[in-house]
Design an enzyme around this catalytic site. Sequence first.
Site, short mmCIF file in Angstrom:
data_model
loop_
_atom_site.label_atom_id
_atom_site.label_comp_id
_atom_site.label_asym_id
_atom_site.label_seq_id
_atom_site.Cartn_x
_atom_site.Cartn_y
_atom_site.Cartn_z
N LYS A 14 0.83 -1.16 0.06
CA LYS A 14 0.09 0.10 -0.05
C LYS A 14 0.81 1.39 -0.06
O LYS A 14 0.46 2.12 -0.74
CB LYS A 14 -0.95 0.05 1.23
N ARG A 89 -9.43 2.28 8.60
CA ARG A 89 -9.06 0.82 9.05
C ARG A 89 -10.14 0.29 9.69
O ARG A 89 -9.85 -0.99 10.08
CB ARG A 89 -7.74 0.94 9.99
N ARG A 128 11.22 -5.62 5.02
CA ARG A 128 10.92 -4.05 4.90
C ARG A 128 11.93 -2.96 5.49
O ARG A 128 12.07 -3.54 6.89
CB ARG A 128 9.44 -3.66 4.98
N ARG A 161 11.10 -1.21 11.06
CA ARG A 161 9.93 -0.90 12.24
C ARG A 161 9.83 -1.95 13.21
O ARG A 161 9.99 -3.05 13.06
CB ARG A 161 8.90 -0.73 11.48
N ARG A 172 -0.73 -8.04 13.85
CA ARG A 172 -1.26 -6.95 12.97
C ARG A 172 -2.03 -7.67 11.90
O ARG A 172 -3.01 -7.00 11.45
CB ARG A 172 -0.05 -6.39 12.29
P1 AMP Z 1 1.08 1.52 9.29
O1 AMP Z 1 2.13 2.25 8.98
O2 AMP Z 1 -0.33 1.90 8.49
O3 AMP Z 1 1.15 0.00 9.18
O4 AMP Z 1 0.47 1.81 10.74
C1 AMP Z 1 1.26 1.52 11.88
C2 AMP Z 1 0.56 1.59 13.17
O5 AMP Z 1 -0.12 2.91 13.26
C3 AMP Z 1 -0.55 0.64 13.18
O6 AMP Z 1 -0.26 -0.65 13.39
C4 AMP Z 1 -1.59 1.22 14.37
O7 AMP Z 1 -1.02 1.10 15.37
C5 AMP Z 1 -1.47 2.79 14.00
N1 AMP Z 1 -2.60 3.14 12.81
C6 AMP Z 1 -1.94 3.60 11.49
N2 AMP Z 1 -3.20 3.87 10.85
C7 AMP Z 1 -4.32 3.52 11.76
C8 AMP Z 1 -5.70 3.80 11.60
N3 AMP Z 1 -6.39 4.05 10.27
N4 AMP Z 1 -6.31 3.22 12.74
C9 AMP Z 1 -5.99 2.87 13.66
N5 AMP Z 1 -4.48 2.85 14.01
C10 AMP Z 1 -3.81 3.03 12.88
#
Ligand code: AMP
Length: 218
Positions: A14, A89, A128, A161, A172
């Site tokens: 994404k 999400r 990653r 990360r 996740r």
């Molecule tokens: P990502 O980089 O999109 O994988 O996001 C990393 C972390 O940020 C996720 O595992 C959540 O803890 C938080 N996060 C990011 N976007 C959202 C969202 N739309 N709703 C809730 N938590 C989010």
Amino acid sequence: MMVVVVMGPPGAGKGTQAVRLAERLGLAHVASGDLFREALAAGTPLGLQAKGYMERGELVPDTIVVDMVLERMARPDCAAGVVLDGFPRTAAQAEALDQALAAQGKQVEAALYMRVPAEVVLDRLTGRRICRDCQAPYHVVFNPPARTGICDRCGGSLYQREDDREETVRHRLEVYLQQTAPLISYYRQRRLLREVDGTGGLDEVTGRLVRLLDEGVA
Ligand code: AMP
């Protein structure tokens, strides 16, 4: 304002594709995860609020996320539109987005769902690396930088990360299946869902996404 939602499991590509798509379409790229990581790095109250959830691989509460993303979307660089990455999400987030857009006489243009098999997702996540400065994503095998450990775009250093470690990755993925996968039917019911094969080379996938938006076919 054109609003495109990019969906798919963690590791679907994404982030990588949303950036490319935004560049091609002349839209802003808004990634909720990037916004949280920036807030965390800057030590803001928002970052502190999100920290524990992120470390555990859980979702940050809806109201916090929704306020943050809507505020970001109100900034001038989003006037032409946005490619949303990692948001919404949950169903509550999708409804809040729809309501906010409807209040301005707008709506989501399309939800692009990137399909990838589970084993591909794990390989992509564990390999990653992202840039500490600009958050550009790389992969040690599939998308390596020109110089190991250095961002091609800004020269920043690359890191893994915390939540890309295998244990957290599994959690996740569970969270995704429980809370985010239901959004696929949310957008399908509204006839906004467009599915794309997320496997293959970077350019190949970008091409499919652009065609989907242009013509409605992959
Ligand atoms: P990502 O980089 O999109 O994988 O996001 C990393 C972390 O940020 C996720 O595992 C959540 O803890 C938080 N996060 C990011 N976007 C959202 C969202 N739309 N709703 C809730 N938590 C989010």
